[in-house]
Design an enzyme around this catalytic site. Structure first.
Site, PDB file in Angstrom:
ATOM      1  N   ASP A 382      59.431  24.936   8.370  1.00 21.56           N
ATOM      2  CA  ASP A 382      59.807  25.423   9.701  1.00 21.56           C
ATOM      3  C   ASP A 382      61.235  24.969  10.012  1.00 21.56           C
ATOM      4  O   ASP A 382      61.818  24.167   9.266  1.00 21.56           O
ATOM      5  CB  ASP A 382      58.801  24.856  10.716  1.00 21.56           C
ATOM      6  CG  ASP A 382      58.961  25.459  12.089  1.00 21.56           C
ATOM      7  OD1 ASP A 382      59.470  26.582  12.202  1.00 21.56           O
ATOM      8  OD2 ASP A 382      58.560  24.780  13.067  1.00 21.56           O
ATOM      9  N   GLU A 385      66.359  27.602   9.958  1.00 20.52           N
ATOM     10  CA  GLU A 385      67.441  28.609  10.147  1.00 20.52           C
ATOM     11  C   GLU A 385      68.793  28.067   9.718  1.00 20.52           C
ATOM     12  O   GLU A 385      69.602  28.882   9.234  1.00 20.52           O
ATOM     13  CB  GLU A 385      67.471  29.049  11.622  1.00 20.52           C
ATOM     14  CG  GLU A 385      66.257  29.825  12.045  1.00 20.52           C
ATOM     15  CD  GLU A 385      64.980  28.983  12.099  1.00 20.52           C
ATOM     16  OE1 GLU A 385      65.078  27.774  12.404  1.00 20.52           O
ATOM     17  OE2 GLU A 385      63.911  29.519  11.813  1.00 20.52           O
ATOM     18  N   ASP A 478      58.008  32.056  17.097  1.00 16.47           N
ATOM     19  CA  ASP A 478      57.441  31.685  18.406  1.00 16.47           C
ATOM     20  C   ASP A 478      57.345  32.871  19.350  1.00 16.47           C
ATOM     21  O   ASP A 478      58.112  33.015  20.303  1.00 16.47           O
ATOM     22  CB  ASP A 478      58.281  30.562  19.019  1.00 16.47           C
ATOM     23  CG  ASP A 478      58.234  29.303  18.169  1.00 16.47           C
ATOM     24  OD1 ASP A 478      57.397  29.244  17.242  1.00 16.47           O
ATOM     25  OD2 ASP A 478      59.029  28.387  18.421  1.00 16.47           O
TER      26      ASP A 478
HETATM   27  C1  GLC Z   1      58.468  25.543  16.066  1.00 12.55           C
HETATM   28  C2  GLC Z   1      57.563  26.446  15.237  1.00 12.55           C
HETATM   29  C3  GLC Z   1      56.145  26.323  15.721  1.00 12.55           C
HETATM   30  C4  GLC Z   1      55.709  24.862  15.658  1.00 12.55           C
HETATM   31  C5  GLC Z   1      56.665  23.975  16.450  1.00 12.55           C
HETATM   32  C6  GLC Z   1      56.347  22.496  16.286  1.00 12.55           C
HETATM   33  O1  GLC Z   1      58.518  25.977  17.366  1.00 12.55           O
HETATM   34  O2  GLC Z   1      57.989  27.769  15.268  1.00 12.55           O
HETATM   35  O3  GLC Z   1      55.292  27.133  14.963  1.00 12.55           O
HETATM   36  O4  GLC Z   1      54.421  24.720  16.174  1.00 12.55           O
HETATM   37  O5  GLC Z   1      57.991  24.205  16.011  1.00 12.55           O
HETATM   38  O6  GLC Z   1      56.405  22.116  14.968  1.00 12.55           O
END
Ligand code: GLC
Length: 796
Positions: A382, A385, A478
């Site tokens: 995650d 980017e 998100d």
């Molecule tokens: C980001 C991710 C989400 C995750 C959060 C905490 O917002 O896109 O899926 O739950 O981080 O890790």
């Protein structure tokens, strides 16, 4: 004359034609599938592609004419004319309609600009993860991987960038891929109704023109150029439950038991950032997860896999072993002055691995051993980017320096060692930003493959670039708990799939906000056919387990998820097709019906592979659905009722997505299991035809790479009805034996049935049965013992 100055000479080698200018160079190459590649660059500063894995072929002399400044290439897909003095180019497709004219490439201090005349084309798709309308004609898109939680419709740019555009309409089709990992923009006729304007901040102009007879051929060729989706483990097709976050251990175990007690199938539980110690990667929280090994053993015993999140930010903290080892090996991204770039993410001040070079990727890959040793099964990358909370542009400083491999397109271990001898060079972040997440996913996958060479890993990524399907599945980040976002999810899947990345899903129910029970069930319904099927929600959101809303929703949600599990043989076979052909499982109608004008407008219904048409309900309060069925006859998946092409209204009460099967399809389903680690008893072939039908399915062990050495079973079946006899003929390939005990055939019930005799013919002899007539929902079921040597079933 153009912004690179005068053309001084043309030069020809077997694989390329070079044009030399005062201050730059152009190059023309051809790829085996007829793709033509034009590179135009200032100076000679070329970056090897992160996306392209195919190599150019010798340019066939017979199809080429070279003048003083002009080149003509004629191929089966059309004619390519280059006027190199002005850096102009036209592609005239075989059909002669909607040619594509590049009106030069201009370089300046702010980057490059290229304009294309499109001569009346009005349908453009692809561009990866965009919330813009389904057809990109009339829109403006930016490619710059960005973290934007609770994004809205038409918000741009988002987490991943795929600069591939598919032109398709009944007049013809082509694809253009503009390979560049800096900030690029596409004005797809938003300013001028007949012109696409492309800009890139940095780097070269890299145009690939992909001709094709139809959109499927173009998408297939794009996947030959940039690679196919990896074949995931079977468990990755199961239902997956996540939230930010399930903790402590006791709650995770309670969740797992909740699924089994409620008899709702589920394969995977996700651990979001709270499993870590202070959000530090490759640690466990001693408070919340004191005995992770025991917890994982228990979860595995209950038939669950576990996926943990891993972000790129490594906490800048003395004594933290991952930080210390990375500092020692010098793997973190640096500023031009040689100091480390730091930024705030979940753990606080962080440094970030430079995934662009092999040394760092190897270092990163080896970190996963820590989690694998506890038994963690898959990984969720995650924030890549990359997202940085406190930097003014929310990502790395643009002048941060990456050490970039020259050998980008390495796919396996041998190639990796070959690439060691190749050069590395420095690139500023601004030039490679859009590939950072992809290179992180690559480092993860390659590391897991080194650590567990015979297992197929599941890697999920938020950020990605063209070609990233080789490394990871992706989800749409998100999103929001609204019907608008449910609708958006489908339209995003369609375009992401056309852009070469079939393995995609959205947070079921919407990440931010709390869905109504109705919205959640409707989203699960879409989930049944989402390649990646995971419920996930933000911190402090209300419970969102499939039983959280009580009855009647628990029962409704159970039925929906059961359907996913019944369809597993069919879904898995479609994954294998996508892995082989590059064509997405979830596809717009026009991919299979390119001559149907209507099919270009529909983004609220879709095909799953070649057989299914699915029309989910995407509005609140609706229990009926208008559905367009393209040419031919269709049958309702639920009761086998025959329906003709055209528009129809169908009942669609909560839990019942209208699903249709093309007349003539044989669909492979199976009896219910609670997770894919359970062996289903019965393989069920549902015949959607009164006369002739066919289908095929693919089976393997679901976890290892042995399928590459023949350990698979490809089963083809043809169905034929003659007088009072129904015959199913089987063709089998491969030596894998699935563990089914029974094979059942379901045939639409008509007056000519019931059968009196059933014969199962195998290579080792025949067996006769008195078929047990089991009439369900318009289908008649007949069951036999499963035999891996089956040749034919005769029903009289
Ligand atoms: C980001 C991710 C989400 C995750 C959060 C905490 O917002 O896109 O899926 O739950 O981080 O890790």
């Amino acid at each position: 004359m153009n912004t690179l100055g005068n053309l001084s000479k043309l030069e020809q080698t077997p694989k390329a034609i070079f044009a030399h200018y005062d201050s730059g160079e152009a190059r023309i190459e051809v790829f085996k599938s007829g793709i033509v590649h034009l590179t135009v660059m200032r100076g000679k500063d070329e970056m090897k592609s992160f996306a392209v894995i195919d190599s150019p072929v010798d340019i066939p002399a017979s199809s080429m004419k070279i003048g003083k400044a002009d080149v003509e290439l004629a191929g089966p897909g059309g004619t390519f004319n280059f006027h190199l003095e002005n850096l102009e180019f036209s592609f005239i497709p075989k059909s002669g309609v909607n040619s594509l004219d590049l009106k030069g490439v201009q370089f300046s201090d702010t980057g490059l600009v290229a304009e294309f005349d499109i001569h009346g084309a009005r349908n453009f798709y692809g561009l990866g993860e965009k919330t813009l309308p389904f057809n990109k004609y009339g829109t403006r898109a930016t490619m710059w991987n960005s973290d934007f939680p609770a994004y809205t419709v038409r918000f741009d740019p988002l987490y991943e960038s795929i600069p591939f555009l598919l032109k398709s309409d009944p007049q013809g089709t082509y694809g253009i891929f503009l390979d560049n990992t800096s900030r690029t923009t596409f004005d797809v006729c938003a300013t001028d109704s007949d012109q696409i304007v492309y800009t890139a901040k940095e780097g070269a102009f890299e145009l690939y023109v992909i001709p094709g007879k139809n959109p499927a051929e173009v998408v297939g060729k794009f996947s030959e150029l940039t690679g196919k989706m990896h074949m995931p483990p079977l468990w990755a097709l199961g239902y997956q439950q996540s939230r930010w976050s399930y903790y402590p251990e006791a709650r995770v175990l309670e969740l797992a038991r909740g699924f089994r007690e409620n008899k709702i199938p589920c394969d995977v539980i996700y651990l979001d950032i709270d499993y870590m110690n202070g959000y530090k990667c490759f640690t466990w929280s001693p408070k919340n997860f004191p005995t992770p090994k025991e917890m994982l053993d228990t979860l595995h015993g209950l038939g669950f896999k576990v996926v943990t999140i891993i972000d790129p930010g490594i906490k800048d903290e003395k004594g933290y072993d991952v930080f210390e080892s990375g500092m020692k090996d010098s793997v973190f991204v640096k500023k031009p002055d040689g100091s480390h770039f730091t930024g705030q993410v979940w753990p606080g001040k962080c440094v970030f691995p430079d995934f662009f070079n092999e040394k760092t990727r190897k270092w990163w890959g080896s970190q996963y051993k820590f989690l694998l040793d506890y038994g963690v099964d898959g990984f969720w990358n995650d924030m890549n980017e990359p997202s940085v909370f406190d930097s003014p542009n929310k990502t790395f400083d643009l002048d941060v320096v990456h050490l970039v491999d020259e050998g980008q397109s390495v796919e396996n271990e041998e190639q990796i060692s070959e690439s060691k001898t190749q050069m590395e060079k420095f690139a500023r972040h601004v030039a490679v930003h859009n590939a950072y997440g992809m290179q992180m996913a690559r480092a993860t996958r390659e590391g897991l493959e080194r650590l567990e060479p015979n297992l197929r890993p599941l890697v999920l990524t938020r950020a990605n670039y063209a070609g990233g399907q080789r490394y990871a599945a992706m989800w749409t980040g998100d999103n929001f708990a609204s019907f608008a976002h449910l609708r958006l999810a489908l339209s995003m899947f369609l375009n992401i799939g056309l852009s070469g990345q079939p393995f995609v899903g959205s947070d079921v129910g919407g990440f931010i906000g709390d869905p109504s029970p109705e919205l959640f069930s409707r989203w699960l319904e879409l989930g049944v056919f989402s390649p990646f099927f995971r419920t996930h929600s933000v911190i402090n959101s209300k419970p969102r387990e499939p039983w959280a809303f009580g009855e009647p929703y628990t029962g409704i949600n159970r039925n929906i998820i059961d359907r996913r599990y019944e369809l597993i043989p069919e879904l898995y076979s479609e994954f294998k097709n996508a892995h082989d052909t590059g064509l997405p499982m979830v596809r717009p109608l026009f991919l299979n019906y390119p001559e149907d004008q209507k099919s270009y407008e529909l983004s609220d219904e879709f095909l799953f592979g070649d057989k299914f048409l699915v029309a989910p309900v995407l509005d609140s309060g609706k229990v009926k659905r208008n559905v367009y069925l393209p040419s031919g006859n269709w049958m309702s998946f639920y009761d086998g009722k025959l329906i003709s092409e055209g528009w129809h209204e169908f009942d669609a009460p909560l839990g019942m997505t209208p699903i249709f099967v093309k007349d003539g399809g044989v669909v492979f389903t199976q009896s219910l299991v609670q997770s894919t680690s359970d062996q289903a008893d019965t393989l069920i072939l549902k015949v959607f035809s009164m006369k002739r039908g066919k289908g095929s399915a693919y089976f393997d062990d679901g976890v290892t790479r042995d399928y590459r050495d023949g350990k698979y079973l490809a089963m083809d079946v043809t169905f034929g009805a003659e007088d009072k006899t129904d015959v199913l003929d089987f063709g089998l390939k491969g030596d894998y034996v699935p563990g089914y005990k029974f094979i059942a055939v379901e045939i639409p019930f008509t007056e000519r049935i019931p059968y009196h005799d059933g014969v199962l013919e195998t290579v080792s002899g025949n067996q006769t049965f008195a078929p047990v007539r089991d009439e369900r929902n318009g289908f008649m079921r007949v069951t036999f013992p499963f035999s891996p040597k089956i040749k034919r079933i005769v029903l009289k």
